[in-house]
Design a protein around this motif. Structure first.
Motif, PDB file in Angstrom:
ATOM      1  N   SER A  14     -41.432   8.640 -70.371  1.00  0.00           N
ATOM      2  CA  SER A  14     -42.350   9.231 -71.357  1.00  0.00           C
ATOM      3  C   SER A  14     -41.943  10.674 -71.635  1.00  0.00           C
ATOM      4  CB  SER A  14     -43.789   9.174 -70.848  1.00  0.00           C
ATOM      5  OG  SER A  14     -44.072   7.881 -70.399  1.00  0.00           O
ATOM      6  N   SER A  61     -45.571  11.589 -67.096  1.00  0.00           N
ATOM      7  CA  SER A  61     -44.394  10.757 -66.880  1.00  0.00           C
ATOM      8  C   SER A  61     -44.112  10.627 -65.394  1.00  0.00           C
ATOM      9  CB  SER A  61     -43.193  11.393 -67.590  1.00  0.00           C
ATOM     10  OG  SER A  61     -42.084  10.535 -67.491  1.00  0.00           O
ATOM     11  N   THR A  89     -47.674   3.143 -69.790  1.00  0.00           N
ATOM     12  CA  THR A  89     -48.713   2.112 -69.649  1.00  0.00           C
ATOM     13  C   THR A  89     -48.813   1.730 -68.172  1.00  0.00           C
ATOM     14  OG1 THR A  89     -48.066   1.185 -71.777  1.00  0.00           O
ATOM     15  CG2 THR A  89     -49.334  -0.256 -70.330  1.00  0.00           C
ATOM     16  N   THR A 135     -41.270   8.455 -64.044  1.00  0.00           N
ATOM     17  CA  THR A 135     -39.824   8.416 -63.831  1.00  0.00           C
ATOM     18  C   THR A 135     -39.045   8.920 -65.052  1.00  0.00           C
ATOM     19  OG1 THR A 135     -39.881   6.110 -64.540  1.00  0.00           O
ATOM     20  CG2 THR A 135     -39.946   6.514 -62.172  1.00  0.00           C
TER      21      THR A 135
HETATM   22  C1  LIG Z   1     -48.044   0.741 -61.688  1.00  0.00           C
HETATM   23  C2  LIG Z   1     -47.354   0.425 -62.987  1.00  0.00           C
HETATM   24  C3  LIG Z   1     -47.974  -0.410 -63.907  1.00  0.00           C
HETATM   25  C4  LIG Z   1     -47.325  -0.733 -65.106  1.00  0.00           C
HETATM   26  N1  LIG Z   1     -47.969  -1.547 -66.005  1.00  0.00           N
HETATM   27  C5  LIG Z   1     -47.340  -1.863 -67.170  1.00  0.00           C
HETATM   28  C6  LIG Z   1     -47.975  -2.713 -68.123  1.00  0.00           C
HETATM   29  O1  LIG Z   1     -49.106  -3.172 -67.944  1.00  0.00           O
HETATM   30  N2  LIG Z   1     -47.308  -3.022 -69.270  1.00  0.00           N
HETATM   31  C7  LIG Z   1     -46.054  -2.525 -69.532  1.00  0.00           C
HETATM   32  O2  LIG Z   1     -45.478  -2.834 -70.579  1.00  0.00           O
HETATM   33  N3  LIG Z   1     -45.448  -1.676 -68.654  1.00  0.00           N
HETATM   34  C8  LIG Z   1     -46.055  -1.343 -67.494  1.00  0.00           C
HETATM   35  N4  LIG Z   1     -45.426  -0.502 -66.597  1.00  0.00           N
HETATM   36  C9  LIG Z   1     -44.099   0.077 -66.942  1.00  0.00           C
HETATM   37  C10 LIG Z   1     -44.183   1.511 -67.455  1.00  0.00           C
HETATM   38  O3  LIG Z   1     -45.277   1.696 -68.315  1.00  0.00           O
HETATM   39  C11 LIG Z   1     -42.920   1.899 -68.243  1.00  0.00           C
HETATM   40  O4  LIG Z   1     -41.746   1.621 -67.550  1.00  0.00           O
HETATM   41  C12 LIG Z   1     -42.972   3.372 -68.640  1.00  0.00           C
HETATM   42  O5  LIG Z   1     -41.971   3.610 -69.592  1.00  0.00           O
HETATM   43  C13 LIG Z   1     -42.784   4.333 -67.475  1.00  0.00           C
HETATM   44  O6  LIG Z   1     -42.799   5.639 -67.988  1.00  0.00           O
HETATM   45  P1  LIG Z   1     -42.641   6.941 -67.105  1.00  0.00           P
HETATM   46  O7  LIG Z   1     -41.258   6.933 -66.533  1.00  0.00           O
HETATM   47  O8  LIG Z   1     -42.809   8.050 -68.090  1.00  0.00           O
HETATM   48  O9  LIG Z   1     -43.715   6.915 -66.081  1.00  0.00           O
HETATM   49  C14 LIG Z   1     -46.044  -0.185 -65.397  1.00  0.00           C
HETATM   50  C15 LIG Z   1     -45.425   0.662 -64.467  1.00  0.00           C
HETATM   51  C16 LIG Z   1     -46.068   0.946 -63.263  1.00  0.00           C
HETATM   52  C17 LIG Z   1     -45.386   1.839 -62.283  1.00  0.00           C
END
Ligand SMILES: Cc1cc2nc3c(=O)[nH]c(=O)nc-3n(C[C@H](O)[C@H](O)[C@H](O)COP(=O)(O)O)c2cc1C
Ligand code: SF4
Ligand code: SF4
Length: 356
Positions: free
Chosen positions: A17, A12, A63, A14
């Motif tokens: 997840s 995760s 993702t 931010t």
């Molecule tokens: C570099 C990057 C690429 C991403 N690509 C996608 C994507 O292709 N499709 C999507 O739906 N979200 C995408 N996201 C959004 C994140 O997957 C989503 O906000 C996720 O919940 C972040 O989870 P985390 O806080 O656990 O990292 C992307 C985020 C980042 C930073």
């Protein structure tokens, strides 16, 4: 199905997840199942992977570029053989809400890629799901406000609870077939992101004059991609190991982590110069022919792009040490006015340790 233990390995940036994984472990506990949360980032040795000999393994991650982050792919490849052990996969994705209308994210191949690796490793995959959480790509857009993110998080909780309950009851649940098909169609984009895109993004980070050199970003980076450089006034330096997860940007106490948009344009221009054509022309008759030409040209381009990223970032790092240029970079990028985002209930420390 009576599971005695549940282990969720998560990645995760931010907190999205992490939060989804925490909801699921809580549900496991409420059902009297021994439930643990363990960060993938801490799975350094094979023996660390899949700690706790859980009967049910969950893998939860964001993702990136319509697929799973490289960090998660590598973790899945290093998992020990499953020998029929049950598993499930959840890819969180970028939900958003504009004028009260919710928009879903697109996980593409993220969930099913990891599910496929698990199946090849001998796991019995019971479910795959994409889960909308507030988009965290704050290098690209401002963070969602608390009303919109609260709305998306509440909906995600209901969806995550329903999913884990059905898995714990022994049912199978395979969601996201349409995103999978779209993800397969977009697989060149995903491959491009995995091979080059993430390096490109990591090379756009810099610390503004608001940075105090506290080192929190370096300490909490899940892949240890930040080096603190300098003795008197240490500054973060982003290495190629960065997964662009946005943790440093979302959690910096001084909102000092920026992404330079003008630098992105310059870097794009430099990286797309036809250097391989120039070199092959210079080689004249001694240049490789036929299928070798394609391979050599691809290798030349790839090496050149990485070289440009490396040198350009070093130059950016040196230039932003000069206060005037730092100000110029800070005030010419949109991230300076973007609202930051991290999952509101998740503290940095929550994501760094094992939770039982
Ligand atoms: C570099 C990057 C690429 C991403 N690509 C996608 C994507 O292709 N499709 C999507 O739906 N979200 C995408 N996201 C959004 C994140 O997957 C989503 O906000 C996720 O919940 C972040 O989870 P985390 O806080 O656990 O990292 C992307 C985020 C980042 C930073
Ligand atoms: S960028 Fe933020 S977290 Fe990192 S050293 Fe500077 S002030 Fe600390
Ligand atoms: S350097 Fe920042 S964006 Fe990159 S992996 Fe570490 S915390 Fe995430």
């Amino acid at each position: 199905m009576d599971y005695k233990s549940l282990l969720i390995n998560f990645m995760s940036g931010t907190g999205n997840s992490f939060r989804a994984a925490a909801w699921m472990t809580k549900m496991g506990k409420q059902r009297g199942i021994r439930s643990e949360l363990y960060p993938i980032a801490r799975c350094r040795e094979e023996s660390d992977v899949d700690k706790g000999s859980g009967e049910l393994l969950g893998v939860v991650f964001p993702t990136h570029g319509f697929t799973a982050p490289w960090h998660v792919i590598r973790y899945a490849l290093r998992l020990p053989l499953g020998r029929g052990k049950h598993a499930f996969v959840v890819a969180t994705r970028a939900g958003s809400r504009i004028a009260s209308i919710p928009f879903p994210g697109m996980e593409g191949t993220a969930g099913y890629l990891i599910a496929l690796i698990l199946i090849l490793k001998g796991y019995s995959v019971r479910g795959v799901m994409g889960l909308d959480m507030p988009s965290n790509w704050i290098a690209l857009h401002w963070g969602l406000n608390s009303v919109n993110s609260g709305f998306i998080i509440d909906r995600a909780k209901a969806k995550a609870d329903a999913f884990i309950n059905s898995i714990l009851e022994g049912k199978k649940g395979f969601r996201g077939i349409v995103p999978l098909i779209l993800g397969l169609m977009l697989s060149p984009v995903s491959l491009g992101y995995l091979i080059i895109g993430r390096f490109f993004l990591s090379k756009l980070f810099f610390a503004s004059g608001d940075c105090t050199g506290c080192g929190l970003c370096a300490e909490s980076c899940p892949v240890k991609a930040i080096k603190m450089v300098g003795n008197n006034k240490p500054r973060p330096y982003w290495t190629f190991a960065c997964e662009s997860c946005m943790r440093c940007m979302g959690y910096c106490p001084n909102q000092a982590v920026e992404v330079s948009h003008p630098f992105a344009v310059i870097l794009y221009f430099l990286a797309t110069l036809p250097v391989s054509v120039y070199i092959l022309n210079e080689l004249g008759e001694s240049a490789p022919m036929g299928p070798y030409l394609f391979v050599v040209s691809a290798l030349l381009n790839y090496s050149y792009i990485l070289f440009v990223f490396f040198i350009a970032n070093l130059v950016l790092f040196l230039l932003i040490q000069i206060p005037l240029l730092n100000k110029l970079c800070t005030y010419t990028t949109l991230t300076h006015i973007y609202r930051r985002y991290h999952e509101p209930d998740t503290k940095l420390g929550d994501m760094l340790k094992k939770q039982v």
